[in-house]
Design a protein around this motif. Structure first.
Motif, short mmCIF file in Angstrom:
data_model
loop_
_atom_site.label_atom_id
_atom_site.label_comp_id
_atom_site.label_asym_id
_atom_site.label_seq_id
_atom_site.Cartn_x
_atom_site.Cartn_y
_atom_site.Cartn_z
N LEU A 80 0.79 -1.24 0.00
CA LEU A 80 0.00 0.00 0.00
C LEU A 80 0.82 1.29 0.00
CD1 LEU A 80 -2.61 -1.05 2.73
CD2 LEU A 80 -3.14 -0.63 0.34
N TRP A 81 1.91 1.32 0.75
CA TRP A 81 2.56 2.59 1.07
C TRP A 81 3.89 2.72 0.34
CZ3 TRP A 81 -1.58 4.27 3.06
CH2 TRP A 81 -2.37 3.45 3.86
N PRO A 82 4.05 3.75 -0.50
CA PRO A 82 5.28 3.89 -1.29
C PRO A 82 6.54 3.97 -0.43
CG PRO A 82 3.60 5.43 -2.05
CD PRO A 82 3.07 4.83 -0.78
N LEU A 83 7.59 3.36 -0.94
CA LEU A 83 8.88 3.36 -0.23
C LEU A 83 9.96 3.96 -1.13
CD1 LEU A 83 8.84 -0.28 1.24
CD2 LEU A 83 8.54 1.86 2.52
N PRO A 84 9.93 5.27 -1.34
CA PRO A 84 10.92 5.86 -2.26
C PRO A 84 12.35 5.67 -1.78
CG PRO A 84 9.74 7.57 -1.05
CD PRO A 84 9.02 6.29 -0.78
N ASN A 85 12.53 5.56 -0.47
CA ASN A 85 13.88 5.38 0.07
C ASN A 85 14.02 4.07 0.83
OD1 ASN A 85 14.75 8.05 -0.79
ND2 ASN A 85 13.30 8.80 0.74
N GLY A 86 13.20 3.09 0.49
CA GLY A 86 13.30 1.77 1.11
C GLY A 86 12.78 1.76 2.54
N VAL A 87 13.09 0.66 3.23
CA VAL A 87 12.69 0.50 4.63
C VAL A 87 13.68 -0.48 5.26
CG1 VAL A 87 11.11 -1.47 4.22
CG2 VAL A 87 10.67 0.09 6.13
N SER A 88 13.85 -0.38 6.56
CA SER A 88 14.70 -1.37 7.24
C SER A 88 13.82 -2.26 8.11
CB SER A 88 15.76 -0.69 8.11
OG SER A 88 15.17 0.00 9.19
#
Ligand code: FEO
Length: 396
Positions: A24-32
């Motif tokens: 659902l939620w955009p991750l333009p800079n990724g996630v850890s």
């Protein structure tokens, strides 16, 4: 090897591949996906990572403990971005004990078919690892019912689950003092508003349980480890979970041929002339609603507008209003406007949303425009912008 303090190590991973968190939620800079290892007489892992990253995760763990076994894995939260590696972990460490609560184990059985080697804890229970003493603090609905936090009393470190987390991969640094955290604040608000935002009361309950606890580190499951910014992130969570806002205005609109957008521009101009400095504007067809929700959490004023479409409300505005309603946002002001070519429906549909789901305080007169801008509509838009500005002044 990434040491946090003494015998606590970071063994998490970065995901820069996924486009949408939870789909659902955009991750333009990724996630850890953060996991932590306490290397004591008894070795204890706090949470795991999403299953796609198990190989890297295992390597991180082995870098700390070599061939020694893991005695415990504490499961603060069962959402699969943190519990996804439990099954594989059990294959590599067959003697590991799962530490969680009753609800944790119901979910663990359902998700992964794991039923054995469990250590069930109750709120306030302790677990001694040698020199490290852990205490379990139940924090249901931050973000799921089984959610708990684990307090390492020895190192004054809180393993907080999703709480205090943010989107964005960790690019080298792990602890906030190793990082320029400027990027993190808006991403923390976006994370909170979209993932945890519905659960303001449970967050307040969790903060009450933790009040008075002196902390040196907060280790969330996403984003930096907080050390120098502990009071800032706790304060941010406190304010967001009380739906406290800043003086400012979000204007969001749908537009097909630019006519409805012109109304938004007139409203914004009038609000600005009446003294509102924080005005953000979004075309709902262009900006993902997670960013709009983030700013709705930040600012008290909201004005929405859209064309009538298929004798109903423009679809992208329906989606946004549904998202706002789903978060149970409180303490906001709302105004609205709409347009139509031949059947006026948009305004009454927005009104219906507010009356039945949002329950925000209505400000000004809604503006309904037929086909295109006129001097009369222009004046009505200006009046709506001015009315919102006046209401924001009174509120702040
Ligand atoms: Fe990061 Fe609720 O999982």
């Amino acid at each position: 090897m990434k040491k946090i303090v003494d015998n606590i190590f970071y063994v998490g991973v970065n995901d820069r591949n996924k486009n949408l968190f939870e789909g659902l939620w955009p991750l333009p800079n990724g996630v850890s996906y953060n996991s932590y290892l306490i290397d004591d007489e008894q070795v204890c892992l706090i949470d795991t990572v999403e299953i796609d990253f198990f190989a890297q995760f295992l390597e991180n763990v082995r870098e700390v403990i070599g061939d020694r076994p893991i005695d415990y894995v504490v499961i603060n939260h069962m959402e699969p971005d943190h519990s996804g590696s439990l099954g594989l972990l059990k294959k590599f460490y067959p003697d590991v004990k799962f530490v969680g609560n009753k609800k944790t184990f119901g979910m663990m059985s359902g998700f992964y078919g794991l039923n054995a080697d469990t250590l069930e804890v109750k709120n306030g229970d302790h677990l001694n690892l040698g020199k490290t003493s852990l205490q379990f603090v139940f924090t249901p609905m931050v973000h799921w019912p089984e959610t708990m936090m684990t307090l390492d009393e020895t190192h004054r470190t809180l393993f907080a689950g999703d709480a205090f987390g943010c989107f964005g991969a960790l690019n080298g640094g792990i602890i906030d003092e190793q990082i320029n955290c400027d990027w993190a604040w808006l991403e923390m608000i976006r994370y909170y508003s979209n993932i945890v935002g519905k659960y303001g009361v449970p967050v307040q309950n969790a903060l009450k349980k933790l009040s008075g606890v002196e902390l040196d580190y907060i280790c969330s499951t996403h984003g930096p480890v907080w050390k120098q910014y502990i009071s800032k992130v706790v304060d941010l969570y406190d304010r967001m979970s009380r739906y406290e806002t800043e003086a400012g205005l979000v204007i969001c609109y749908g537009t097909m041929y630019g006519n409805t957008e012109r109304m938004a521009e007139e409203i914004a101009r009038a609000a600005s002339e009446a003294g509102v400095k924080n005005i953000v504007m979004y075309n709902v067809s262009k900006t993902h609603h997670s960013y709009i929700l983030r700013d709705i959490f930040r600012y008290k004023g909201l004005i929405v507008g859209a064309p009538t479409y298929n004798t109903g409300l423009y679809h992208e505005m329906e989606v946004l209003l549904s998202e706002i309603a789903g978060k149970d946002i409180k303490n906001h002001l709302i105004g609205w406007f709409g347009s139509h070519g031949w059947a006026s429906k948009a305004c009454c549909k927005i009104e219906e949303w507010n009356e039945t789901r949002l329950h925000f305080e209505v400000v000004g007169e809604p503006v309904d425009m037929k086909q295109a801008m006129s001097a009369d509509v222009k004046a009505q838009c200006a009046a709506l912008g001015k009315a919102m500005a006046e209401a924001l002044k009174i509120e702040n």
